[in-house]
Design a protein around this motif. Structure first.
Motif, short mmCIF file in Angstrom:
data_model
loop_
_atom_site.label_atom_id
_atom_site.label_comp_id
_atom_site.label_asym_id
_atom_site.label_seq_id
_atom_site.Cartn_x
_atom_site.Cartn_y
_atom_site.Cartn_z
N GLY A 1 0.84 -1.23 -0.21
CA GLY A 1 0.28 0.00 0.18
C GLY A 1 1.19 1.35 -0.09
O GLY A 1 0.72 2.06 0.19
N LEU A 2 2.08 0.77 0.30
CA LEU A 2 2.73 2.28 0.58
C LEU A 2 3.39 2.93 -0.94
O LEU A 2 4.12 1.94 -1.86
N LYS A 3 3.69 4.07 -1.98
CA LYS A 3 4.96 4.71 -2.96
C LYS A 3 6.07 4.43 -2.24
O LYS A 3 5.77 5.56 -1.29
N LEU A 4 6.77 3.71 -3.04
CA LEU A 4 8.13 4.08 -2.98
C LEU A 4 8.74 4.73 -4.24
O LEU A 4 9.09 3.73 -5.00
N LEU A 5 9.19 5.95 -3.94
CA LEU A 5 10.36 6.51 -4.05
C LEU A 5 12.04 6.26 -4.39
O LEU A 5 12.45 6.87 -3.35
N ILE A 6 12.43 5.98 -5.47
CA ILE A 6 14.05 5.95 -4.76
C ILE A 6 14.97 5.78 -5.71
O ILE A 6 14.29 6.18 -7.25
N SER A 7 16.20 7.50 -6.01
CA SER A 7 16.66 7.44 -6.81
C SER A 7 18.17 6.45 -6.75
O SER A 7 19.16 6.32 -5.47
N ALA A 8 18.89 6.63 -8.04
CA ALA A 8 20.33 5.45 -8.27
C ALA A 8 21.25 5.64 -8.76
O ALA A 8 20.73 6.40 -10.18
N HIS B 1 5.77 14.23 -4.69
CA HIS B 1 3.99 14.45 -3.82
C HIS B 1 3.51 13.41 -3.94
O HIS B 1 3.15 13.51 -2.69
N ARG B 2 3.36 12.43 -4.76
CA ARG B 2 2.74 11.46 -4.77
C ARG B 2 3.64 10.42 -4.03
O ARG B 2 3.11 9.02 -4.25
N CYS B 3 4.80 9.99 -2.93
CA CYS B 3 5.61 9.38 -2.49
C CYS B 3 5.01 9.17 -0.93
O CYS B 3 4.96 10.01 -0.64
N ASP B 4 4.68 8.01 -0.32
CA ASP B 4 4.92 7.83 0.50
C ASP B 4 6.42 8.06 1.48
O ASP B 4 6.96 8.08 2.54
N ILE B 5 7.96 7.82 0.46
CA ILE B 5 8.80 7.58 1.14
C ILE B 5 9.34 7.56 -0.30
O ILE B 5 9.99 7.12 -1.25
#
Ligand code: C5P
Length: 222
Positions: free
Chosen positions: A8-15, A86-90
């Motif tokens: 249920g969580l939206k996670l955005l990550i840069s790598a 703006h639309r991620c939880d983490i």
């Protein structure tokens, strides 16, 4: 099977690294392989998160079930991240963003006879600090690669960039860190710290995802 702790969580990550062009054939970059960030993206996806990965140029195949946005420069990474943040939880900033870029990109290959020219640099935006400055701020996790005084620099960054957590690792040593398959981390959050011993990046990523979930839940009680 693992517990679906991030369901249920939206996670955005840069790598990965960023690549800052000088002219049509040259660029400035760093030794980041993207392995740690990709491992975290996969661990979070396996933990049930809906994962978007903004990736600099790396030699890793696109993982299954993860939305990958490929970028080259820090400015492109900034745009891609801010477009989603703006639309991620983490948000996890695992990318090794170049702090500076050449002030001008030459249209033509720079010639040898001009090689004594000094390359003028200009500062790139701080992506993670911008995410942490959003009015509806997600839970923000940073990385800090340090060659000395790790605890001090990491906790300074935690506070100055307004992060919820920072994962620090030594670089420039024989094992672990940039381009290695292994890593050890010292993780800091406001009021606490935890050490993760040297292990492969996949296992480390699962441990880190577990800790992030725990701290996220403490901050966002159901
Ligand atoms: O200050 P330093 O670059 O060591 O901070 C590292 C953290 O900041 C990492 O999480 C990195 O992804 C992030 N960062 C960023 N934008 C920059 C520089 C660093 O998001 N321009």
């Amino acid at each position: 099977t693992r517990p679906q702790s991030m369901r249920g969580l939206k996670l955005l990550i840069s790598a990965g690294p960023t690549r800052e062009p000088l002219d049509p054939v040259r660029y400035i970059t760093n030794r980041s392989s993207g392995k740690m960030g990709y491992a975290i993206a996969e661990a979070a996806q396996q933990a049930g998160a809906d994962v978007t990965l903004v990736s600099g140029p790396v030699n890793i195949p696109v993982p299954d079930n993860i939305h990958v946005v490929k970028v080259e420069t820090a400015q492109q990474m900034f745009d891609a991240v801010m477009n989603q943040a703006h639309r991620c939880d983490i948000y996890i900033g695992a990318a090794a963003v170049a702090d500076y870029r050449p002030a001008q990109i030459q249209d033509h290959k720079i010639k040898k006879q001009h090689a004594d020219n000094i390359i003028e640099l200009t500062q790139n935006p701080d992506i993670i600090a911008s995410v942490a400055g959003l009015p509806k701020k997600p839970f923000v996790v940073g990385f800090a690669a340090e060659t000395d005084d790790l605890a001090n620099y990491a906790s300074q960054k935690l506070h100055s960039k307004n992060l919820d957590m920072i994962a620090a690792n030594w670089v420039g040593q024989s094992e672990g860190g940039f381009d290695s398959d292994h890593n050890a981390l010292q993780v800091f959050w406001p009021g606490g710290s935890q050490h993760f011993a040297m292990t492969d990046k996949q296992y480390l990523a699962h441990q880190l995802v577990k800790l992030i979930t725990e701290k996220f839940n403490e901050k966002n009680p159901a």
